[in-house]
Write an enzyme that holds these catalytic residues in place. Structure first.
Site, PDB file in Angstrom:
ATOM      1  N   GLY A   8       0.847  -1.184   0.000  1.00 19.76           N
ATOM      2  CA  GLY A   8       0.000   0.000   0.000  1.00 19.76           C
ATOM      3  C   GLY A   8       0.884   1.236   0.000  1.00 19.76           C
ATOM      4  O   GLY A   8       1.964   1.233  -0.588  1.00 19.76           O
ATOM      5  N   CYS A   9       0.457   2.267   0.676  1.00 26.10           N
ATOM      6  CA  CYS A   9       1.206   3.526   0.743  1.00 26.10           C
ATOM      7  C   CYS A   9       2.623   3.276   1.259  1.00 26.10           C
ATOM      8  O   CYS A   9       2.814   2.832   2.382  1.00 26.10           O
ATOM      9  CB  CYS A   9       0.483   4.484   1.663  1.00 26.10           C
ATOM     10  SG  CYS A   9       1.405   5.982   2.057  1.00 26.10           S
ATOM     11  N   PHE A  10       3.613   3.569   0.432  1.00 28.48           N
ATOM     12  CA  PHE A  10       4.990   3.290   0.859  1.00 28.48           C
ATOM     13  C   PHE A  10       5.443   4.173   2.004  1.00 28.48           C
ATOM     14  O   PHE A  10       6.312   3.790   2.770  1.00 28.48           O
ATOM     15  CB  PHE A  10       5.988   3.267  -0.289  1.00 28.48           C
ATOM     16  CG  PHE A  10       5.991   4.405  -1.272  1.00 28.48           C
ATOM     17  CD1 PHE A  10       5.664   5.707  -0.957  1.00 28.48           C
ATOM     18  CD2 PHE A  10       6.366   4.147  -2.582  1.00 28.48           C
ATOM     19  CE1 PHE A  10       5.710   6.731  -1.880  1.00 28.48           C
ATOM     20  CE2 PHE A  10       6.423   5.163  -3.528  1.00 28.48           C
ATOM     21  CZ  PHE A  10       6.093   6.457  -3.173  1.00 28.48           C
ATOM     22  N   CYS A  12       3.720   4.790   4.604  1.00 26.15           N
ATOM     23  CA  CYS A  12       3.198   4.199   5.842  1.00 26.15           C
ATOM     24  C   CYS A  12       3.970   2.973   6.305  1.00 26.15           C
ATOM     25  O   CYS A  12       4.002   2.691   7.499  1.00 26.15           O
ATOM     26  CB  CYS A  12       1.726   3.839   5.663  1.00 26.15           C
ATOM     27  SG  CYS A  12       0.671   5.286   5.393  1.00 26.15           S
TER      28      CYS A  12
END
Length: 159
Positions: A8-10, A12
């Site tokens: 997902g969001c790198f 995070c």
């Protein structure tokens, strides 16, 4: 050694690995065929790339098996649409394996998770092709923008 995970969001997932003794975490893009894509290209869902982190690690400090455990504990392995509030192919999950040993370990971990949960995971297992480093503003985002990062974690549902 290097490992490649799309979680997902790198932004995070980057700091999680630093806690566990990984030497470096680089944000970037992997999985697609477009050469040297930009963040906007990947986010537009047109490149076939996912936001991916490149982990450089010493097996004496942390091994691939442990990296897989950390990965699975910090994503929603059952969401095939993306991760938390980030939706679209570029935010879907993938483990990019570089050899048969990594593939076998990932398959075992996924099978174990599916057996204990009774659910089918949505994690792609793909051979590693290439990795393109993201723009500098995305590297260590949590250190450069701590307030915005904290808000991202809260609003995304990760925290």
């Amino acid at each position: 050694m290097k490992a490649y995970f799309a979680g997902g969001c790198f932004w995070c997932v980057t700091p999680i690995y630093k806690i566990y003794g990984v030497d470096s975490v680089v944000c970037g893009y992997s999985g697609g065929d477009e050469v040297n894509p930009s963040y906007e290209d990947v986010k537009s869902q047109k490149t076939g790339h996912r936001e991916t982190i490149e982990l450089t690690y010493d097996e004496g400090n942390v091994d691939y098996d442990k990296l897989l455990d950390i990965y699975l504990a910090n994503v929603d392995p059952f969401d095939g649409e993306g991760q938390f509030i980030d939706k679209g192919f570029s935010y879907t999950l993938a483990i990019y394996y570089q050899n048969e040993k990594e593939l076998k370990l990932a398959q075992e971990k996924i099978a174990e998770l599916e057996a204990t949960s009774g659910k089918k995971t949505q994690i792609a297992l793909e051979p590693f092709k290439s990795f393109y480093k993201a723009e500098e503003e995305h590297q260590d985002y949590y250190l450069k923008n701590p307030e915005a990062f904290e808000e991202e974690l809260k609003s995304s549902g990760r925290k």
